[in-house]
Design an enzyme around this catalytic site. Structure first.
Site, PDB file in Angstrom:
ATOM      1  N   GLY A  57       0.808  -1.216   0.000  1.00  0.00           N
ATOM      2  CA  GLY A  57       0.000   0.000   0.000  1.00  0.00           C
ATOM      3  C   GLY A  57       0.845   1.271   0.000  1.00  0.00           C
ATOM      4  O   GLY A  57       0.534   2.242  -0.698  1.00  0.00           O
ATOM      5  N   SER A  58       1.932   1.268   0.762  1.00  0.00           N
ATOM      6  CA  SER A  58       2.775   2.475   0.833  1.00  0.00           C
ATOM      7  C   SER A  58       3.361   2.789  -0.540  1.00  0.00           C
ATOM      8  O   SER A  58       3.390   3.955  -0.956  1.00  0.00           O
ATOM      9  CB  SER A  58       3.927   2.284   1.827  1.00  0.00           C
ATOM     10  OG  SER A  58       3.420   2.053   3.108  1.00  0.00           O
ATOM     11  N   ASN A 107      -7.619   4.645   8.791  1.00  0.00           N
ATOM     12  CA  ASN A 107      -7.134   3.441   9.466  1.00  0.00           C
ATOM     13  C   ASN A 107      -7.262   3.505  10.984  1.00  0.00           C
ATOM     14  O   ASN A 107      -7.316   2.480  11.644  1.00  0.00           O
ATOM     15  CB  ASN A 107      -5.677   3.155   9.083  1.00  0.00           C
ATOM     16  CG  ASN A 107      -4.814   4.388   9.119  1.00  0.00           C
ATOM     17  OD1 ASN A 107      -5.081   5.384   8.448  1.00  0.00           O
ATOM     18  ND2 ASN A 107      -3.773   4.337   9.930  1.00  0.00           N
ATOM     19  N   GLN A 139      -7.778   0.603   3.516  1.00  0.00           N
ATOM     20  CA  GLN A 139      -8.671   0.081   4.569  1.00  0.00           C
ATOM     21  C   GLN A 139     -10.078  -0.184   4.048  1.00  0.00           C
ATOM     22  O   GLN A 139     -10.867  -0.844   4.721  1.00  0.00           O
ATOM     23  CB  GLN A 139      -8.755   1.081   5.732  1.00  0.00           C
ATOM     24  CG  GLN A 139      -7.453   1.271   6.490  1.00  0.00           C
ATOM     25  CD  GLN A 139      -7.093   0.093   7.392  1.00  0.00           C
ATOM     26  OE1 GLN A 139      -7.945  -0.726   7.756  1.00  0.00           O
ATOM     27  NE2 GLN A 139      -5.829  -0.016   7.752  1.00  0.00           N
ATOM     28  N   ALA A 162      -2.696  -6.066  -0.014  1.00  0.00           N
ATOM     29  CA  ALA A 162      -3.263  -7.413   0.159  1.00  0.00           C
ATOM     30  C   ALA A 162      -3.397  -7.809   1.624  1.00  0.00           C
ATOM     31  O   ALA A 162      -4.330  -8.523   2.000  1.00  0.00           O
ATOM     32  CB  ALA A 162      -2.388  -8.432  -0.572  1.00  0.00           C
ATOM     33  N   HIS A 163      -2.463  -7.330   2.467  1.00  0.00           N
ATOM     34  CA  HIS A 163      -2.445  -7.865   3.845  1.00  0.00           C
ATOM     35  C   HIS A 163      -3.566  -7.343   4.735  1.00  0.00           C
ATOM     36  O   HIS A 163      -3.688  -7.755   5.885  1.00  0.00           O
ATOM     37  CB  HIS A 163      -1.072  -7.649   4.498  1.00  0.00           C
ATOM     38  CG  HIS A 163      -0.759  -6.258   4.915  1.00  0.00           C
ATOM     39  ND1 HIS A 163      -0.690  -5.886   6.238  1.00  0.00           N
ATOM     40  CD2 HIS A 163      -0.478  -5.146   4.197  1.00  0.00           C
ATOM     41  CE1 HIS A 163      -0.368  -4.598   6.309  1.00  0.00           C
ATOM     42  NE2 HIS A 163      -0.235  -4.126   5.078  1.00  0.00           N
ATOM     43  N   THR A 205      11.112  -8.047 -11.060  1.00  0.00           N
ATOM     44  CA  THR A 205      10.550  -9.392 -11.227  1.00  0.00           C
ATOM     45  C   THR A 205       9.326  -9.534 -10.330  1.00  0.00           C
ATOM     46  O   THR A 205       9.379  -9.199  -9.145  1.00  0.00           O
ATOM     47  CB  THR A 205      11.619 -10.444 -10.845  1.00  0.00           C
ATOM     48  OG1 THR A 205      12.731 -10.247 -11.706  1.00  0.00           O
ATOM     49  CG2 THR A 205      11.088 -11.863 -10.972  1.00  0.00           C
ATOM     50  N   CYS A 232       1.847   1.872  12.661  1.00  0.00           N
ATOM     51  CA  CYS A 232       3.054   2.549  12.195  1.00  0.00           C
ATOM     52  C   CYS A 232       3.547   3.601  13.174  1.00  0.00           C
ATOM     53  O   CYS A 232       4.712   3.949  13.168  1.00  0.00           O
ATOM     54  CB  CYS A 232       2.794   3.211  10.859  1.00  0.00           C
ATOM     55  SG  CYS A 232       1.861   2.176   9.781  1.00  0.00           S
TER      56      CYS A 232
HETATM   57  C1  LIG Z   1      -4.796   3.653   5.113  1.00  0.00           C
HETATM   58  C2  LIG Z   1      -3.483   2.978   4.881  1.00  0.00           C
HETATM   59  N1  LIG Z   1      -2.723   3.367   3.851  1.00  0.00           N
HETATM   60  C3  LIG Z   1      -1.537   2.789   3.586  1.00  0.00           C
HETATM   61  C4  LIG Z   1      -1.052   1.780   4.366  1.00  0.00           C
HETATM   62  C5  LIG Z   1       0.276   1.183   4.037  1.00  0.00           C
HETATM   63  O1  LIG Z   1       0.129  -0.092   3.474  1.00  0.00           O
HETATM   64  P1  LIG Z   1       1.337  -1.137   3.516  1.00  0.00           P
HETATM   65  O2  LIG Z   1       1.503  -1.534   4.936  1.00  0.00           O
HETATM   66  O3  LIG Z   1       0.869  -2.273   2.648  1.00  0.00           O
HETATM   67  O4  LIG Z   1       2.529  -0.479   2.945  1.00  0.00           O
HETATM   68  C6  LIG Z   1      -1.804   1.339   5.467  1.00  0.00           C
HETATM   69  C7  LIG Z   1      -1.288   0.287   6.360  1.00  0.00           C
HETATM   70  O5  LIG Z   1      -1.357   0.375   7.557  1.00  0.00           O
HETATM   71  C8  LIG Z   1      -3.056   1.955   5.724  1.00  0.00           C
HETATM   72  O6  LIG Z   1      -3.818   1.587   6.748  1.00  0.00           O
END
Ligand SMILES: Cc1ncc(COP(=O)(O)O)c(C=O)c1O
Length: 395
Positions: free
Chosen positions: A73-74, A154, A182, A203-204, A240, A328
């Protein structure tokens, strides 16, 4: 007797579903080829990326060609924002976001501001965590090139009016990115109907593996690449492919699409029971975030006269895994930027607790929390001289 363990931190991450793990495993040994290879080992795995892409696309009603896999996601958030910023530098240097975004968005914007001369407007939110559409409209200038507002928060679970934001962006000819990490798999997300241009996913958070995500890029949108190198992902994201991760994401997305309605219904019911119970049983407590526009699995509270970290540790001792906000930022002593933005004081924001629900949770889990949490809060408060004073003074 084995100690009871209850996981209520699904917003931080989810366990990988059994069907997902089963789908992934062959790609670590028998089917280990590189999708770019011309030989049979390569051909064996090429098709599975397309199937996964179809499944992710279906979850958000996109065209498969609009889904690009990333390392989470980041990365997807970084790509959307930096990619649009760098590709549109000649049009303007102004970006609008909100004060309650995930750090993947906030820190990316701060980086562009500090090192690349972009100007960022950070929109306020109201006490429920909602942005004001009027404030958004008046923040748009001639040089605005991007609006980035998260789909669902989140920490406090607030869901933004995405369709209305997209409409405003479209009318003004500004691109709209939303962090959908989310939201997907928890509430219906239809990128076509909503009119978003870009959306980040991971995905997680939907019972898939960690370290894989995707960016939805509406057809025709130009943005610079973030990762340069090979020709993967139609030359837009090199490297890859993480085949096992992508297969897992695809399977998780397929299951999320099938079970979305029942998942949403189940979590909403559990969440409402939890919220009602906590607010009834614990004095000087408040719910953070909107009641109406809220993710089905999110409950976020503040307890006055309590320090969040001690609360988390005490809950952990009785087997309940929660969070003080976002995974985080835990470990940092600063109060959550989200709780600050909705107008809480430092003291109150420090006593926050997020319980985020998911697949494994049951009514019995909620009952257990409602039995343990009031006792813990009571015990912690009994050590607070300030609480003593307030309790005796009766206000
Ligand atoms: C709203 C939101 N954006 C981005 C992220 C980042 O995703 P990732 O942990 O897959 O990098 C998160 C993860 O906590 C999230 O909750």
């Amino acid at each position: 007797m084995e100690k009871r363990r209850i996981y209520m931190d699904y917003a931080a991450t989810t366990p990988v579903k059994k069907e997902v793990a089963d789908a992934i495993m062959p790609f670590y040994y028998e089917l280990f080829g590189n999708a770019s290879s011309v030989h049979a080992f390569g051909r064996d795995v090429k098709g599975v990326i397309d199937t996964a892409r179809d499944n992710v696309a279906k979850l958000i009603n996109a065209d498969s060609s609009e889904v690009y896999f990333t390392g989470g996601g980041s990365e997807a958030d970084n790509w959307a924002i930096k990619g649009v910023a760098f590709a549109n530098k000649d049009k303007g240097n102004h970006i609008i976001t909100s004060k309650i975004e995930h750090h993947a968005v906030l820190h990316t914007c701060e980086y562009l501001e500090k090192h690349h001369g972009f100007e960022i407007t950070y929109l306020n939110v109201d006490e429920d965590g909602l942005i004001s559409l009027e404030e958004l409209k008046s923040a748009i200038k001639d040089k605005t090139i991007l609006i980035s507002i998260m789909f669902a928060n989140n920490e406090i679970g607030t869901i933004q009016p995405i369709k209305e934001i997209a409409q405003i962006a479209k009318e003004k000819g500004v691109l709209f990115h939303t962090d959908g990490v989310q939201a997907i798999g928890n509430i219906p997300v239809d990128v076509k109907e909503l009119g978003v241009d870009l959306m980040a996913m991971a995905a997680h958070k939907i019972y898939g593996p960690k370290g894989v995500g995707a960016l939805y890029i509406r057809k025709g949108i130009k943005l610079h690449s973030l990762v340069h190198g090979g020709a993967q992902e139609k030359k837009r994201r090199a490297g890859t492919e993480n085949i096992a991760g992508i297969v897992g994401f695809g399977k998780a997305a397929e299951l999320a699409t099938i079970h979305l309605e029942e998942h949403e219904e189940k979590l909403t019911k559990l969440r409402d029971k939890l919220i009602k119970g906590v607010l009834e049983k614990i004095p000087y407590s408040r719910l953070n975030g909107s009641l109406e526009h809220r993710l089905p699995g999110n409950a976020n509270f503040c307890f006055e006269f309590i320090e969040g970290e001690s609360l988390l540790l005490s809950l952990d001792m009785v087997g309940i895994a929660g969070s003080s906000g976002s995974a985080c930022t835990s470990g940092s002593l600063d109060p959550s930027h989200v709780l600050m933005a909705i107008g809480l004081t430092h003291e109150i924001a420090h006593g926050s607790l997020r319980l985020s629900l998911g697949d494994m949770n049951t009514e019995e889990d909620i009952d257990y929390v409602l039995e343990q949490l009031p006792k813990i809060v009571d015990r912690l408060r009994s050590m607070s001289p300030l609480y003593e004073k307030v309790a005796k003074g009766g206000n």
